[in-house]
Design an enzyme around this catalytic site. Structure first.
Site, PDB file in Angstrom:
ATOM      1  N   ILE A  73       0.754  -1.114  -0.143  1.00 54.68           N
ATOM      2  CA  ILE A  73      -0.107   0.076   0.040  1.00 54.68           C
ATOM      3  C   ILE A  73       0.639   1.002   0.059  1.00 54.68           C
ATOM      4  CG2 ILE A  73      -2.114   1.264   1.314  1.00 54.68           C
ATOM      5  CD1 ILE A  73      -2.723  -1.611   0.330  1.00 54.68           C
ATOM      6  N   GLY A  74       1.888   1.190   0.813  1.00 57.61           N
ATOM      7  CA  GLY A  74       2.797   2.378   0.878  1.00 57.61           C
ATOM      8  C   GLY A  74       2.454   3.660   1.655  1.00 57.61           C
ATOM      9  N   ASN A 129       4.907   4.021  14.111  1.00 55.43           N
ATOM     10  CA  ASN A 129       5.243   2.981  13.115  1.00 55.43           C
ATOM     11  C   ASN A 129       6.863   3.163  12.572  1.00 55.43           C
ATOM     12  OD1 ASN A 129       5.447   1.104  11.098  1.00 55.43           O
ATOM     13  ND2 ASN A 129       3.906   1.936   9.783  1.00 55.43           N
ATOM     14  N   CYS A 132       7.266   0.010   8.712  1.00 56.67           N
ATOM     15  CA  CYS A 132       6.611  -0.388   7.121  1.00 56.67           C
ATOM     16  C   CYS A 132       7.675  -0.844   6.361  1.00 56.67           C
ATOM     17  CB  CYS A 132       5.859   0.841   6.916  1.00 56.67           C
ATOM     18  SG  CYS A 132       5.043   0.416   5.381  1.00 56.67           S
ATOM     19  N   GLY A 245      -0.037 -10.399  14.463  1.00 55.66           N
ATOM     20  CA  GLY A 245       0.756 -11.125  13.085  1.00 55.66           C
ATOM     21  C   GLY A 245      -0.252 -12.470  12.888  1.00 55.66           C
ATOM     22  N   THR A 268      -5.155  -8.815   9.102  1.00 57.93           N
ATOM     23  CA  THR A 268      -5.812  -9.497   7.831  1.00 57.93           C
ATOM     24  C   THR A 268      -6.907  -9.984   7.998  1.00 57.93           C
ATOM     25  OG1 THR A 268      -3.340  -9.647   7.146  1.00 57.93           O
ATOM     26  CG2 THR A 268      -5.046 -11.069   5.904  1.00 57.93           C
TER      27      THR A 268
HETATM   28  C1  LIG Z   1      -3.480  -3.930   3.676  1.00 57.08           C
HETATM   29  C2  LIG Z   1      -2.371  -3.613   5.227  1.00 57.08           C
HETATM   30  C3  LIG Z   1      -2.181  -2.221   5.260  1.00 57.08           C
HETATM   31  C4  LIG Z   1      -1.348  -2.255   6.486  1.00 57.08           C
HETATM   32  N1  LIG Z   1      -0.943  -0.898   6.961  1.00 57.08           N
HETATM   33  C5  LIG Z   1      -0.176  -0.643   8.383  1.00 57.08           C
HETATM   34  C6  LIG Z   1       0.034   0.518   8.443  1.00 57.08           C
HETATM   35  O1  LIG Z   1      -0.363   1.870   7.851  1.00 57.08           O
HETATM   36  N2  LIG Z   1       0.692   1.118   9.489  1.00 57.08           N
HETATM   37  C7  LIG Z   1       1.279   0.018  10.153  1.00 57.08           C
HETATM   38  O2  LIG Z   1       2.026   0.241  11.187  1.00 57.08           O
HETATM   39  N3  LIG Z   1       1.036  -1.269  10.051  1.00 57.08           N
HETATM   40  C8  LIG Z   1       0.275  -1.585   8.650  1.00 57.08           C
HETATM   41  N4  LIG Z   1      -0.072  -2.966   8.344  1.00 57.08           N
HETATM   42  C9  LIG Z   1       0.520  -4.155   9.366  1.00 57.08           C
HETATM   43  C10 LIG Z   1      -0.434  -4.580  10.173  1.00 57.08           C
HETATM   44  O3  LIG Z   1      -1.107  -3.751  10.972  1.00 57.08           O
HETATM   45  C11 LIG Z   1      -0.056  -5.867  10.926  1.00 57.08           C
HETATM   46  O4  LIG Z   1       0.972  -5.379  11.780  1.00 57.08           O
HETATM   47  C12 LIG Z   1       0.364  -6.811  10.190  1.00 57.08           C
HETATM   48  O5  LIG Z   1      -0.521  -7.095   8.958  1.00 57.08           O
HETATM   49  C13 LIG Z   1       0.464  -8.351  10.744  1.00 57.08           C
HETATM   50  O6  LIG Z   1      -0.802  -8.551  11.385  1.00 57.08           O
HETATM   51  P1  LIG Z   1      -1.921  -9.716  10.640  1.00 57.08           P
HETATM   52  O7  LIG Z   1      -1.146 -10.697  10.198  1.00 57.08           O
HETATM   53  O8  LIG Z   1      -3.175  -9.815  11.471  1.00 57.08           O
HETATM   54  O9  LIG Z   1      -2.452  -8.627   9.489  1.00 57.08           O
HETATM   55  C14 LIG Z   1      -0.566  -3.095   7.216  1.00 57.08           C
HETATM   56  C15 LIG Z   1      -1.144  -4.513   6.928  1.00 57.08           C
HETATM   57  C16 LIG Z   1      -1.860  -4.778   5.876  1.00 57.08           C
HETATM   58  C17 LIG Z   1      -2.391  -6.191   5.591  1.00 57.08           C
END
Ligand SMILES: Cc1cc2nc3c(=O)[nH]c(=O)nc-3n(C[C@H](O)[C@H](O)[C@H](O)COP(=O)(O)O)c2cc1C
Ligand SMILES: Cc1cc2nc3c(=O)[nH]c(=O)nc-3n(C[C@H](O)[C@H](O)[C@H](O)COP(=O)(O)OP(=O)(O)OC[C@H]3O[C@@H](n4cnc5c(N)ncnc54)[C@H](O)[C@@H]3O)c2cc1C
Ligand code: FES
Lengths: 303, 308
Positions: A73-74, A129, A132, A245, A268
């Site tokens: 996403i960035g 953060n 990222c 995670g 997710t």
């Molecule tokens: C689509 C998407 C966007 C994310 N955007 C951010 C973000 O803006 N800032 C951040 O700290 N983590 C971001 N993350 C990371 C999640 O907050 C989380 O740490 C990571 O996905 C692991 O957890 P999960 O497996 O339950 O998704 C993003 C993850 C996903 C999948």
């Protein structure tokens, strides 16, 4: 069914259940008020915000992988000013603790963002953060070096009017070293893990399946790594941990708490199965009954 | 009768088509009640939902996924091709083309199999239909015909005066899913190999049948869904012949719910918009066509197309 058996205390506040929306997977909290109401969560972490709006990366931004997904996403976001004006007034009144995740492209921007968020009334906490994987302009993931992480936390912490949670990256040699450095520099809590740097190739097109070369891996496939890291960090620091995670079931969430997390982040899962939040809460209650436990808080760090 | 899943959902079963799709989707379980081959590489999938969602409007989609596996993990966006709600329950139908892991697995589902369904999502074609609309010309390429099936049924409710024509193209006769269209007249078929109807692409058929646009006093609107190269070519025609064009994109999506920003698509102003909420149906004038095809955005939509 409401019950205070799911209540936990985090940073001095009573949180009604330990499930937290992870940053970037629940937008700004207002996208689907009926499908997945904000009130379902103990707390909500917002999509990463920055002092100025960011465009994010070119599409495609998502590639599915076995039991997981890559995203690039960035950190697209509207910027804190627009957020404060258009979104915050609607979010504030909900009564759900809000954690504002933030970042910057350089130190000055990090500081600016911390100041701007501190000007908002009624936040619960701020999540820095450092992790990222989708910002190549940093040249590296900030949280991969304990010294860099420590310097940033020291710089930011004095600017924060709300408790500071530092979000750690799994893309490191020793996550507990970084965790310790953040604690020593003034972090009030830690959240981990962010996504793992990964890649997917379309072999027919001979190109990345994302608009960028690499992306961040999340979802069930990263759970064992997240669990190990939460367990490791919980022994290295005394500050509380938001563990996340790959959590996708009550058992996963309970496992996170046993490994040492005070709160459990789900990311997710929300993109796939919004009902999962309710399933986790119900499953936790059933587990408490099965094990003759009074409260979910009893689980924390048993392992 | 299934219970309603939303406090805001009216219990009336007939869709209130006068309101804009203030889509508040619900998550429910869909039990496979029918699955059948509809054409080469295409199948018809019908699910009985255990909750009654808001009535979907043509062009809206559902996210459909597997409850019994995490691989594939993500739900797949599918256009709603039919929807019926009555005292015995509520059924939703899809036309699905087999592309990769997810659609292949869907094709293997059997009666009684339970799927995850989030429905209805996104913007519909209907809000582009005026009450005095005289003619709607739907142009569909391949499985892009799916939303047009529902459109054909709903159009009369929005605009009783309008007549509905469907220009439908596929590579070969075998790939046409004609049995599921529910149309007796107003159907114009094109196949690339000429095995049925007009020989050529559906966009060439549009060009050939340009008179259809004019007959309705110039008030005809064209609604289209199909592969990106088809939409691109159709937009060129719309610019040349000055007709109103509304398109539906099938770009890749993460959540479909507005949470992830995974469906970003650039608009005319150069801003990223969320295709799952701003679209999938959009006025062609809002789209930056050159950038869309040049940057190979929406690659997932089958665009192996490089404009010269
Ligand atoms: C689509 C998407 C966007 C994310 N955007 C951010 C973000 O803006 N800032 C951040 O700290 N983590 C971001 N993350 C990371 C999640 O907050 C989380 O740490 C990571 O996905 C692991 O957890 P999960 O497996 O339950 O998704 C993003 C993850 C996903 C999948
Ligand atoms: C709003 C919307 C409505 C849609 N409606 C329908 C419908 O009614 N019927 C139908 O059959 N399909 C529809 N699609 C496309 C469908 O979602 C994809 O074909 C499907 O997600 C592919 O999943 P897969 O696991 O089979 O393929 P994957 O394993 O994900 O991918 C396999 C191949 O398909 C390509 N692909 C991936 N995503 C898409 C996509 N969105 N469109 C086209 N190709 C893709 C990939 O590039 C790859 O080459 C719709 C898409 C959207 C966004
Ligand atoms: S697909 Fe997730 S925001 Fe559109």
């Amino acid at each position: 069914m409401t019950s205070n058996r799911l209540e936990v205390t985090f940073l001095g506040k009573t949180i009604k259940n330990p499930i937290v929306a992870a940053s970037g997977c629940y937008g700004y909290g207002l996208e689907q008020p009926e499908l997945l109401p904000p009130e379902a969560f103990g707390a909500i972490t917002l999509k990463g915000l920055s002092a100025t709006p960011k465009r994010g990366n070119p599409p495609p931004r998502i590639a599915e992988t076995p039991c997981g997904m890559l995203n690039s996403i960035g950190l697209e976001n509207v910027g804190i000013e627009a957020f404060a004006k258009n979104t915050w007034p609607h979010l504030r009144g909900l009564g759900v603790p809000i954690i504002a995740n933030f970042f910057g492209d350089d130190e000055t921007e990090f500081q600016k963002a911390a100041q701007m968020l501190s000007d908002l009334e009624g936040l619960f906490a701020m999540e820095l953060n450092l992790s990222c994987p989708n910002k190549p302009q940093w040249g590296r993931i900030l949280a991969s070096d304990p010294k860099v992480a420590s310097r940033l936390v020291r710089l930011i912490k004095p600017l924060c009017r709300y408790p500071l949670i530092v979000k750690l990256s799994p893309n490191v040699a020793s996550i507990s070293e970084v965790a310790k450095a953040c604690e020593d520099s003034g972090a009030d809590a830690l959240s981990l893990i962010n996504t793992l740097l990964g890649m997917a190739i379309d072999v027919d097109a001979k190109s990345s399946r994302l608009g960028t070369r690499f992306g961040g891996l999340s979802g069930p496939s990263i759970y064992p790594i997240a669990l190990r890291m939460v367990s490791e960090v919980s022994r290295a620091v005394r500050i509380p941990i938001v563990g996340m995670g790959g959590v996708s079931s009550p058992e996963d969430a309970i496992g996170m708490m046993l490994a040492g997390a005070s709160l459990v982040g789900v990311g997710t899962l929300l993109l796939v199965n919004p009902f999962g939040v309710e399933e986790i809460k119900q499953g936790m209650l059933a587990y408490l009954d099965r094990h003759g436990l009074e409260k979910v808080a009893c689980l924390q760090g048993r392992l | 009768m299934p219970t309603s899943c939303s406090s805001r959902t009216s219990t009336a079963l007939s869709p209130d088509l006068s309101v804009r799709p203030a889509s508040s989707p619900c998550q429910t379980e869909g039990e496979v009640v029918a699955i059948a081959q509809a054409g080469a590489g295409i199948f018809w999938l019908e699910l009985a939902l255990s909750l009654l969602p808001m009535s979907p409007m043509a062009g809206q989609f559902a996210m459909v996924g597997f409850k019994d596996t995490q691989d594939p993990l993500l739900n797949r966006p599918l256009s709603i091709a039919s929807f019926e709600a009555g005292s015995t329950g509520c059924r939703v139908g899809f036309l699905v083309a087999i592309r990769g892991k997810g659609t292949r697995r869907l094709a293997e589902a059997r009666q009684g199999h339970k799927l995850r369904v989030i429905i209805p999502m996104g913007q519909s074609f209907l809000r582009h239909v005026g009450p005095d609309q005289r003619r709607i010309i739907a142009v569909a390429g391949g499985v892009g015909v799916a939303p047009m099936v529902l459109l054909g049924r709903q159009i009369k409710q929005v605009s009783p005066e309008a007549d509905f024509l469907l220009l439908y193209g596929a590579k070969t006769k075998a790939e046409l899913a004609k049995r599921h269209l529910g149309l007796t007249d107003g159907l114009y078929v094109a196949t690339e190999d000429g095995s049925e109807g007009f020989k050529g692409r559906v966009t060439e058929l549009v060009e050939a049948e340009r008179a259809l646009l004019l007959q309705a006093g110039g008030s005809a609107k064209v609604f289209a869904c199909g592969p990106l190269p088809m939409l691109y070519a159709l937009n060129k025609l719309a610019e040349r012949h000055r007709f109103d064009l509304v398109v539906s994109f099938e770009g890749p999506m993460g959540c479909g719910m507005g949470f992830c920003l995974g469906c970003a698509m650039e608009n005319r102003e150069g801003m990223y918009v969320k295709l799952c909420q701003k679209g999938p149906v959009m006025d062609a004038k809002e789209v930056d066509w050159e950038r869309l095809t040049r940057s190979d955005e929406l690659r997932g939509a089958g665009c192996d197309f490089k404009p010269a």
